[in-house]
Design a protein around this motif. Structure first.
Motif, short mmCIF file in Angstrom:
data_model
loop_
_atom_site.label_atom_id
_atom_site.label_comp_id
_atom_site.label_asym_id
_atom_site.label_seq_id
_atom_site.Cartn_x
_atom_site.Cartn_y
_atom_site.Cartn_z
N GLY A 1 -7.37 -4.13 -2.58
CA GLY A 1 -6.00 -5.01 -3.32
C GLY A 1 -4.68 -4.21 -3.25
O GLY A 1 -3.86 -4.25 -3.64
N GLU A 2 -4.75 -3.23 -2.11
CA GLU A 2 -3.60 -2.65 -1.44
C GLU A 2 -2.91 -3.48 -0.71
O GLU A 2 -2.58 -3.15 0.41
N VAL A 3 -2.19 -4.51 -1.20
CA VAL A 3 -1.64 -5.44 -0.43
C VAL A 3 -0.38 -4.90 0.43
O VAL A 3 -0.07 -5.36 1.61
N GLU A 4 0.46 -4.12 -0.31
CA GLU A 4 1.67 -3.63 0.53
C GLU A 4 1.12 -2.77 1.51
O GLU A 4 1.99 -2.61 2.77
N ALA A 5 0.18 -1.72 1.42
CA ALA A 5 -0.42 -1.05 2.25
C ALA A 5 -0.82 -1.69 3.42
O ALA A 5 -0.70 -1.18 4.54
N ALA B 1 0.55 -11.65 8.89
CA ALA B 1 0.85 -13.10 8.22
C ALA B 1 0.03 -13.21 6.95
O ALA B 1 0.58 -13.68 5.88
N TYR B 2 -1.30 -12.64 7.09
CA TYR B 2 -2.10 -12.92 5.64
C TYR B 2 -1.64 -11.96 4.68
O TYR B 2 -1.57 -12.26 3.53
N GLY B 3 -1.33 -10.74 5.05
CA GLY B 3 -0.78 -9.67 4.06
C GLY B 3 0.42 -10.23 3.49
O GLY B 3 0.71 -10.18 2.39
N GLU B 4 1.46 -10.74 4.31
CA GLU B 4 2.89 -11.22 3.75
C GLU B 4 2.63 -12.26 2.72
O GLU B 4 3.16 -12.67 1.85
N LEU B 5 1.54 -13.18 3.14
CA LEU B 5 1.13 -14.48 2.31
C LEU B 5 0.78 -13.75 0.96
O LEU B 5 1.05 -14.46 -0.14
N ARG B 6 -0.17 -12.81 0.96
CA ARG B 6 -0.79 -12.45 -0.26
C ARG B 6 0.30 -11.76 -1.09
O ARG B 6 0.34 -11.49 -2.45
N ALA B 7 1.36 -11.11 -0.33
CA ALA B 7 2.32 -10.31 -1.18
C ALA B 7 3.58 -11.50 -1.56
O ALA B 7 4.52 -11.13 -2.50
#
Length: 654
Positions: free
Chosen positions: A301-305, A334-340
């Protein structure tokens, strides 16, 4: 020396890395000078097509034709000149390779020298692959030859040349190598299939490698087998693969054990272990370690990290000449930015990821990038664009067993349906994915899609069908796997409490407050939009307008233009004056309610379906539709659809 000889020297230099784009200009020019080449021959070679690049390297279009047209003796002579011109330790491997190519007979001693030199850091991965392949050809010992072929295949894989890697591995089986070499070959083959092939086959090959390889290699094989199980959507197989990790690098071992615990019943301990992996990644520099830490951050759950680690992994992949890791780094980012909720950045990285995955021959990564693009397109593009990206993802996913990519693609299609008011269709897509059953979606995506399913079910008039999913979502949200989950849970509970105005209002208010603490324009806008709709249907238009204006601005701020158009229509239905320039053309003659009905009918909805979407009776829809036909001068639903399409197209291109 003639121009023909200069061109042959250049073409021969390519043999150290036949798929490379350019060759070492200094090496070629020294060889040419040693053979008595004058400046006039070099100038003539340039006129004949030889190109000098700004970095001092040379490029020769049509080099294969030049090389193959020369007699074998002339080729060997050219390689002999290049071998003599290779100077210094950095060019040792190149010099030995050209010596090998100048030698018309096997030479085990030269093969051993070449194999040792290929491990030096001065060569590119492509050059190492070529050197090791030639070192294998120079030896008569089958076991040694097989070991070198596997090493060459691994370097070709790392150079982003999967076809060459498979060609080299194809020569290993007939040599009947020992178990350790068989294990290494299975590892390379499994890693190739993991990026471009059926992931069930990749998993089987990687598990075989884990049984045959030494423990340090076996840990990497098990982690890769777990990754294959993840792509397959098999959580139990994932836990089995990583749960056996008892040796190897501490970070990799803790990652495996933490993931096994987090996906099982010991989620608290697992999440703590994954957070330690993320914290320790400050010391990591290799792409593989950073990618592993990024995956740990997403699960924890550490999306920014995860986004920060994705950026570092991308930089490291570029710096380390790590061809196969570049598409993976772009996928994580790409997936991290999407989740963010940063959809424009997600699109930019996914588009670059498409190019990188195509160049590296990684169709499995390509499928995930297409799925991410489909999710982004569900905010601001046409339904056809979403369907095109989702279809590309599903095509590869169906052939290679990529359950995660297929689930993301279906989620994107459902979001596109929701954005256009097709709630029943969205619920039908998402129901099988989020409920238990044989068509159940990927274990890591199911819960992320539940809020869309609840919204679709509530708007389609079937909130009870989503209650079991919300109960499971509540447990998942409590574990802290996604920073937006608690706000989304409150929104879902509000939608299910439509018959209890006090509870619904309280849950909507709680959801907005939680969004304010976690950020994310898109999800907050969706909550404000749904709250505003609920208030309008509760005959509180003034309060509804405040929330709908808030939602409209937020959708526009995050680029969700399709959702903004839907909210603008809802805002007009509260009595808000149309904004400048909308609605377009003759549609401006319609009342807000008539405009909403016209849009629904143009999308193919029946009167009954329109009534359900707008919370009015079918008789009211029929009455408004007759007035729409008369006011616009159309005689059928087909003519109305064409008029709406033309009007919307005019606005889109203005």
């Amino acid at each position: 020396m003639t121009v023909r000889h200069v061109l042959l020297l250049t073409a021969a230099a390519y043999e150290s890395d036949p798929e490379g784009p350019r060759v070492d200009g200094g090496l070629v020019l020294r060889a040419a000078a040693a053979a008595g080449c004058g400046a006039d021959a070099l100038d003539a070679a340039e006129r004949a097509g030889l190109e000098r690049c700004p970095d001092g390297r040379l490029r020769l279009p049509g080099r294969r034709a030049v090389y193959e047209a020369a007699p074998p003796a002339h080729r060997r002579a050219a390689h002999g000149l290049l071998a003599a011109a290779a100077a210094g330790e950095r060019q040792r491997a190149a010099g030995l390779l050209h010596r090998a190519l100048a030698t018309p007979y096997p030479d085990s001693g030269l093969g051993a020298e070449l194999a040792a030199a290929a491990q030096l850091s001065g060569s590119s991965r492509g050059e190492r692959a070529t050197a090791l392949a030639h070192a294998a050809a120079l030896t008569a010992d089958p076991a040694v030859r097989a070991e070198r072929l596997v090493a060459a295949a691994d370097q070709a894989r790392l150079a982003g040349r999967p076809h060459r890697a498979r060609e080299l591995l194809g020569q290993v089986g007939e040599l009947m190598p020992p178990d350790e070499v068989r294990g290494s070959a299975a590892l390379v083959l499994g890693l190739l299939a993991l990026r471009d092939g059926p992931v069930a086959d990749a998993r089987a090959s990687l598990l075989l490698a884990a049984r045959l390889c030494p423990e340090e290699q076996a840990l990497g094989a098990r982690l890769a087998a777990a990754e294959a199980a993840w792509a397959l959507g098999d959580a139990e197989a994932y836990r089995e693969a990583v749960g056996e990790s008892r040796a190897g690098a501490a970070g990799a071992r803790e990652f495996g054990l933490g993931m096994a615990a987090a996906l099982g019943d010991r989620y608290t301990a697992g999440r703590a272990a994954l957070r330690r992996v993320v914290a320790e990644a400050a010391e990591a520099g290799t792409p593989d370690a950073l990618l592993r830490a990024g995956a740990a951050a997403l699960v924890a759950g550490e999306v920014e990290a995860a986004c920060r680690l994705g950026s570092r992994a991308l930089a490291a992949a570029r710096a380390h000449d790590a061809g196969p890791e570049l598409p993976r780094a772009l996928e994580l980012l790409a997936y991290g930015e999407l989740r963010a909720g940063r959809h424009a950045r997600a699109r930019a990285h996914a588009e670059e990821g498409l190019r990188a995955a195509r160049g590296a021959g990684q169709r499995n990564v390509l499928a995930h990038q297409y799925a991410i693009l489909a999710l982004v397109a569900s905010l601001d593009s046409t339904a056809d664009t979403v369907a095109r990206h989702a279809g590309a993802a599903q095509d590869i996913a169906a052939r290679h067993g990529l359950v995660q990519a297929a689930t993301l693609a279906q989620w994107a299609l459902a979001r596109a349906d929701l954005a256009r008011g097709r709630a029943a269709e969205a619920a039908a897509r998402l129901g099988p994915l989020v409920r238990p059953g044989p068509r159940r979606g990927h274990f890591a995506v199911r819960m992320l899609a539940v809020p869309c399913f609840v919204e679709a079910s509530a708007l389609a008039g079937d909130p009870d069908g989503a209650r079991a999913a919300v109960a499971e979502f509540a447990v998942w949200a409590e574990r802290g796997y996604d920073p937006q989950a608690q706000a989304q849970l409150a929104r879902c509970q509000a939608l299910l409490a439509a018959g209890d105005p006090v509870r619904a209002e309280a849950r909507f208010t709680e959801a907005l407050a939680r969004h304010d603490r976690t950020g994310g324009d898109f999800e907050r806008a969706r909550t404000a939009d749904l709250h505003g709709k609920w208030l309008r249907r509760a005959r509180r238009p003034a309060h509804a307008r405040v929330l709908l204006r808030d939602a409209l601005v937020a959708f526009e701020r995050c680029g969700a233009t399709v959702w903004a158009a839907r909210t603008a229509a809802e805002l007009r239905a509260t009595g808000e004056a149309p904004r400048c320039g909308e609605p377009p053309g003759r549609l401006a003659e319609l009342t807000p309610q008539q405009l909403r009905i016209a849009h629904c009918v143009a999308e193919g909805a029946t009167n009954r379906e329109v009534a359900l979407r707008l919370s009015v009776s079918p008789r009211t829809v029929d009455h408004h539709l007759r007035n729409v036909f008369a006011q616009l001068g159309v005689r059928s639903r087909v003519e109305l659809a064409r008029l709406v399409d033309r009007a919307e197209g005019t606005v889109a291109h203005s």
